[in-house]
Design an enzyme around this catalytic site. Structure first.
Site, PDB file in Angstrom:
ATOM      1  N   GLY A  96     137.686 -52.461 -17.394  1.00  0.00           N
ATOM      2  CA  GLY A  96     136.242 -51.697 -17.632  1.00  0.00           C
ATOM      3  C   GLY A  96     135.654 -51.820 -18.984  1.00  0.00           C
ATOM      4  O   GLY A  96     135.471 -52.825 -19.271  1.00  0.00           O
ATOM      5  N   ILE A  97     135.261 -50.572 -19.604  1.00  0.00           N
ATOM      6  CA  ILE A  97     134.376 -50.470 -20.547  1.00  0.00           C
ATOM      7  C   ILE A  97     135.211 -51.293 -21.868  1.00  0.00           C
ATOM      8  O   ILE A  97     134.702 -52.177 -22.531  1.00  0.00           O
ATOM      9  CB  ILE A  97     133.962 -49.047 -21.059  1.00  0.00           C
ATOM     10  CG1 ILE A  97     133.091 -48.692 -19.872  1.00  0.00           C
ATOM     11  CG2 ILE A  97     133.569 -49.163 -22.487  1.00  0.00           C
ATOM     12  CD1 ILE A  97     132.794 -47.137 -19.788  1.00  0.00           C
TER      13      ILE A  97
ATOM     14  N   ASP B 221     150.275 -47.521 -26.474  1.00  0.00           N
ATOM     15  CA  ASP B 221     150.031 -46.445 -25.534  1.00  0.00           C
ATOM     16  C   ASP B 221     149.440 -45.246 -26.454  1.00  0.00           C
ATOM     17  O   ASP B 221     150.182 -44.994 -27.483  1.00  0.00           O
ATOM     18  CB  ASP B 221     151.356 -46.024 -25.030  1.00  0.00           C
ATOM     19  CG  ASP B 221     151.300 -44.750 -24.037  1.00  0.00           C
ATOM     20  OD1 ASP B 221     150.258 -43.907 -24.017  1.00  0.00           O
ATOM     21  OD2 ASP B 221     152.153 -44.355 -23.363  1.00  0.00           O
TER      22      ASP B 221
ATOM     23  N   ASN C 160     138.717 -45.960 -26.908  1.00  0.00           N
ATOM     24  CA  ASN C 160     138.096 -46.048 -25.444  1.00  0.00           C
ATOM     25  C   ASN C 160     139.105 -45.642 -24.308  1.00  0.00           C
ATOM     26  O   ASN C 160     138.726 -45.208 -23.390  1.00  0.00           O
ATOM     27  CB  ASN C 160     137.785 -47.566 -25.285  1.00  0.00           C
ATOM     28  CG  ASN C 160     137.407 -47.838 -23.826  1.00  0.00           C
ATOM     29  OD1 ASN C 160     136.636 -47.428 -23.295  1.00  0.00           O
ATOM     30  ND2 ASN C 160     138.267 -48.221 -23.078  1.00  0.00           N
TER      31      ASN C 160
ATOM     32  N   TYR D 195     139.298 -32.930 -17.897  1.00  0.00           N
ATOM     33  CA  TYR D 195     138.330 -34.083 -18.512  1.00  0.00           C
ATOM     34  C   TYR D 195     137.226 -33.950 -19.342  1.00  0.00           C
ATOM     35  O   TYR D 195     137.221 -34.128 -20.374  1.00  0.00           O
ATOM     36  CB  TYR D 195     138.195 -35.000 -17.195  1.00  0.00           C
ATOM     37  CG  TYR D 195     137.501 -36.475 -17.802  1.00  0.00           C
ATOM     38  CD1 TYR D 195     138.148 -37.373 -18.098  1.00  0.00           C
ATOM     39  CD2 TYR D 195     136.191 -36.488 -17.362  1.00  0.00           C
ATOM     40  CE1 TYR D 195     137.587 -38.733 -18.455  1.00  0.00           C
ATOM     41  CE2 TYR D 195     135.410 -37.705 -17.848  1.00  0.00           C
ATOM     42  CZ  TYR D 195     136.212 -38.619 -18.431  1.00  0.00           C
ATOM     43  OH  TYR D 195     135.378 -39.910 -18.529  1.00  0.00           O
TER      44      TYR D 195
ATOM     45  N   LYS E 232     136.752 -34.421 -23.110  1.00  0.00           N
ATOM     46  CA  LYS E 232     135.630 -35.382 -23.670  1.00  0.00           C
ATOM     47  C   LYS E 232     134.799 -34.414 -24.575  1.00  0.00           C
ATOM     48  O   LYS E 232     134.060 -34.959 -25.519  1.00  0.00           O
ATOM     49  CB  LYS E 232     134.885 -35.988 -22.452  1.00  0.00           C
ATOM     50  CG  LYS E 232     135.664 -36.988 -21.692  1.00  0.00           C
ATOM     51  CD  LYS E 232     136.159 -38.236 -22.518  1.00  0.00           C
ATOM     52  CE  LYS E 232     136.835 -39.212 -21.935  1.00  0.00           C
ATOM     53  NZ  LYS E 232     137.149 -40.321 -22.673  1.00  0.00           N
TER      54      LYS E 232
ATOM     55  N   THR F 217     133.122 -48.876 -12.946  1.00  0.00           N
ATOM     56  CA  THR F 217     134.429 -49.511 -13.448  1.00  0.00           C
ATOM     57  C   THR F 217     135.545 -49.176 -12.606  1.00  0.00           C
ATOM     58  O   THR F 217     135.483 -48.254 -11.761  1.00  0.00           O
ATOM     59  CB  THR F 217     134.696 -48.762 -14.949  1.00  0.00           C
ATOM     60  OG1 THR F 217     135.079 -47.532 -14.787  1.00  0.00           O
ATOM     61  CG2 THR F 217     133.632 -48.986 -15.936  1.00  0.00           C
ATOM     62  N   PRO F 218     136.874 -49.489 -12.929  1.00  0.00           N
ATOM     63  CA  PRO F 218     137.881 -49.135 -11.861  1.00  0.00           C
ATOM     64  C   PRO F 218     138.139 -47.726 -11.834  1.00  0.00           C
ATOM     65  O   PRO F 218     138.651 -47.264 -10.933  1.00  0.00           O
ATOM     66  CB  PRO F 218     139.114 -50.184 -12.551  1.00  0.00           C
ATOM     67  CG  PRO F 218     138.408 -51.292 -13.155  1.00  0.00           C
ATOM     68  CD  PRO F 218     137.202 -50.988 -13.579  1.00  0.00           C
ATOM     69  N   LEU F 219     137.976 -47.186 -12.999  1.00  0.00           N
ATOM     70  CA  LEU F 219     138.087 -45.587 -13.230  1.00  0.00           C
ATOM     71  C   LEU F 219     137.138 -44.867 -12.256  1.00  0.00           C
ATOM     72  O   LEU F 219     137.654 -43.990 -11.459  1.00  0.00           O
ATOM     73  CB  LEU F 219     137.750 -45.168 -14.480  1.00  0.00           C
ATOM     74  CG  LEU F 219     137.816 -43.882 -14.921  1.00  0.00           C
ATOM     75  CD1 LEU F 219     138.665 -43.643 -16.365  1.00  0.00           C
ATOM     76  CD2 LEU F 219     136.609 -42.949 -14.893  1.00  0.00           C
TER      77      LEU F 219
HETATM   78  N1  LIG Z   1     133.477 -45.572 -15.960  1.00  0.00           N
HETATM   79  C1  LIG Z   1     132.847 -44.523 -16.476  1.00  0.00           C
HETATM   80  O1  LIG Z   1     131.773 -44.077 -15.339  1.00  0.00           O
HETATM   81  C2  LIG Z   1     132.745 -43.491 -17.596  1.00  0.00           C
HETATM   82  C3  LIG Z   1     131.772 -42.628 -17.813  1.00  0.00           C
HETATM   83  C4  LIG Z   1     132.207 -41.876 -18.978  1.00  0.00           C
HETATM   84  C5  LIG Z   1     133.137 -42.255 -19.820  1.00  0.00           C
HETATM   85  N2  LIG Z   1     134.213 -42.998 -19.372  1.00  0.00           N
HETATM   86  C6  LIG Z   1     135.246 -43.347 -20.310  1.00  0.00           C
HETATM   87  O2  LIG Z   1     135.449 -44.693 -20.799  1.00  0.00           O
HETATM   88  C7  LIG Z   1     136.632 -44.951 -21.033  1.00  0.00           C
HETATM   89  C8  LIG Z   1     136.838 -46.226 -20.410  1.00  0.00           C
HETATM   90  O3  LIG Z   1     136.653 -46.053 -19.143  1.00  0.00           O
HETATM   91  P1  LIG Z   1     136.684 -47.061 -17.947  1.00  0.00           P
HETATM   92  O4  LIG Z   1     135.566 -46.634 -17.099  1.00  0.00           O
HETATM   93  O5  LIG Z   1     136.547 -48.494 -18.538  1.00  0.00           O
HETATM   94  O6  LIG Z   1     138.153 -46.929 -17.056  1.00  0.00           O
HETATM   95  P2  LIG Z   1     139.217 -48.039 -16.821  1.00  0.00           P
HETATM   96  O7  LIG Z   1     140.105 -47.495 -16.078  1.00  0.00           O
HETATM   97  O8  LIG Z   1     138.498 -49.400 -16.192  1.00  0.00           O
HETATM   98  O9  LIG Z   1     139.969 -48.393 -18.014  1.00  0.00           O
HETATM   99  C9  LIG Z   1     140.660 -47.557 -18.969  1.00  0.00           C
HETATM  100  C10 LIG Z   1     141.829 -48.415 -19.468  1.00  0.00           C
HETATM  101  O10 LIG Z   1     142.532 -47.692 -20.402  1.00  0.00           O
HETATM  102  C11 LIG Z   1     143.809 -48.005 -20.180  1.00  0.00           C
HETATM  103  N3  LIG Z   1     144.724 -46.580 -20.515  1.00  0.00           N
HETATM  104  C12 LIG Z   1     144.960 -45.678 -19.800  1.00  0.00           C
HETATM  105  N4  LIG Z   1     146.120 -44.916 -20.087  1.00  0.00           N
HETATM  106  C13 LIG Z   1     146.102 -45.331 -21.483  1.00  0.00           C
HETATM  107  C14 LIG Z   1     147.103 -45.048 -22.530  1.00  0.00           C
HETATM  108  N5  LIG Z   1     147.923 -43.963 -22.452  1.00  0.00           N
HETATM  109  N6  LIG Z   1     147.175 -45.767 -23.688  1.00  0.00           N
HETATM  110  C15 LIG Z   1     146.482 -47.180 -23.407  1.00  0.00           C
HETATM  111  N7  LIG Z   1     145.567 -47.634 -22.657  1.00  0.00           N
HETATM  112  C16 LIG Z   1     145.584 -46.631 -21.515  1.00  0.00           C
HETATM  113  C17 LIG Z   1     144.103 -48.393 -18.831  1.00  0.00           C
HETATM  114  O11 LIG Z   1     145.174 -49.185 -18.453  1.00  0.00           O
HETATM  115  C18 LIG Z   1     142.542 -48.970 -18.581  1.00  0.00           C
HETATM  116  O12 LIG Z   1     142.824 -50.540 -19.014  1.00  0.00           O
HETATM  117  C19 LIG Z   1     137.388 -43.889 -20.858  1.00  0.00           C
HETATM  118  O13 LIG Z   1     137.773 -43.167 -22.122  1.00  0.00           O
HETATM  119  C20 LIG Z   1     136.463 -43.111 -19.788  1.00  0.00           C
HETATM  120  O14 LIG Z   1     136.772 -41.682 -20.030  1.00  0.00           O
HETATM  121  C21 LIG Z   1     133.855 -43.726 -18.316  1.00  0.00           C
END
Ligand SMILES: NC(=O)c1ccc[n+]([C@@H]2O[C@H](COP(=O)([O-])OP(=O)(O)OC[C@H]3O[C@@H](n4cnc5c(N)ncnc54)[C@H](O)[C@@H]3O)[C@@H](O)[C@H]2O)c1
Length: 255
Positions: A17-18, A60, A87, A154, A158, A191-193
């Site tokens: 993802g991000i 982690d 992130n 969550y 945040k 993203t996958p999330l």
């Molecule tokens: N996608 C959205 O719409 C969105 C919106 C607002 C905020 N966010 C934030 O953006 C960030 C990235 O989210 P994303 O959408 O890319 O999600 P994602 O699930 O694609 O990626 C998150 C990554 O974090 C890793 N991760 C999870 N737990 C972990 C840990 N304990 N230690 C290390 N790595 C860990 C996962 O393995 C994954 O690779 C997050 O903080 C999320 O809360 C996402």
């Protein structure tokens, strides 16, 4: 010339993802990047794809030992760190007041808040070490700006990192450290999330349609758009920006 030429960066949650897009963007802009995650296979594969300027190690973010080891590795290999992107993050299913357990609440705070505190404390000496400008970017969310009944733990986490970011920024400014800290607040991005969030609902197709259209601009954000904002904050172009919260949400929080 790259916008991050000569900078060394650590990105958490960089396998997907991000975070993955931040790593790609940083390498393209001239940085050397340590990708970290708990998805080792995906993290290693991306680092290999990005070439000699990228490497991967497991971190982690809820583990103080992992933080200490990762920072120690950077100290020994490079003796410096200019960009730290917090992130990694996420939530739990059924995150509403009447279903959320205390155990889940604590897990979400640990992943999204404790991690940022621990990581920043661990990295601070290295961020100061070279005397060059350094930047911490915290990936928060619009859920940290407004209340959401289905994102109780969550959103609270945040929101906490939004203020933690400002406190880190002000501490570093007061101490005269050349370290800035800012938070970014994305709305729903593809993203996958977010795909997992939709798939957990009773009607995944309808949930996906809803999430896709909830922003006034009528679409999801992209990881590339978030990475572009993180890039700006990581680079010296934002040298006068610290303690700020930058929103990219297609207008979601405008009204
Ligand atoms: N996608 C959205 O719409 C969105 C919106 C607002 C905020 N966010 C934030 O953006 C960030 C990235 O989210 P994303 O959408 O890319 O999600 P994602 O699930 O694609 O990626 C998150 C990554 O974090 C890793 N991760 C999870 N737990 C972990 C840990 N304990 N230690 C290390 N790595 C860990 C996962 O393995 C994954 O690779 C997050 O903080 C999320 O809360 C996402």
């Amino acid at each position: 010339m790259g916008r991050l030429d000569g900078k060394l960066a650590l990105v958490t949650g960089a396998a997907s993802g991000i975070g993955a897009e931040c790593a790609r963007t940083f390498v393209r802009e001239g940085a050397t990047v340590l990708l970290t995650d708990v998805q080792d296979e995906a993290g290693r594969a991306l680092a290999d794809e990005l070439g000699h300027a990228a490497s991967y190690r497991r971190l982690d973010v809820v583990s103080p030992e992992d933080w200490a080891a990762a920072i120690d590795e950077l100290r020994q290999a490079h003796g410096r760190l200019q960009v730290l992107v917090h992130n990694a993050g996420g939530g739990v299913p059924r995150d509403d007041l009447e279903h959320l357990s205390l155990e889940q609440w604590r897990r979400v705070q640990a992943l999204n808040v404790d991690s940022v505190l621990m990581g920043t404390q661990a990295a601070l000496p290295l961020l100061r070490a070279s005397g060059e400008p350094a930047s911490i970017v915290i990936v928060s969310s619009v859920a940290g700006l407004i209340g959401t009944p289905d994102l109780v733990a969550y959103g609270s986490a945040k929101g906490a990192v939004r203020i933690l970011s400002k406190s880190i920024a002000l501490h570093c400014a007061r101490k005269g450290y050349p370290i800035r800290c800012n938070s970014v607040h994305p709305g729903f991005c593809d993203t996958p999330l977010v795909r997992a969030l939709a798939s957990q609902s009773r009607d995944p197709d309808e949930a996906w349609r809803h999430l896709s259209q909830v922003a006034p601009l009528g679409r999801l954000g992209t990881p590339q758009e978030v990475a572009a904002l993180v890039l700006y904050l990581a680079s010296d172009e934002s040298a006068f920006t610290t303690g700020a919260e930058l929103v990219l949400d297609g207008g979601l929080t405008a009204s």
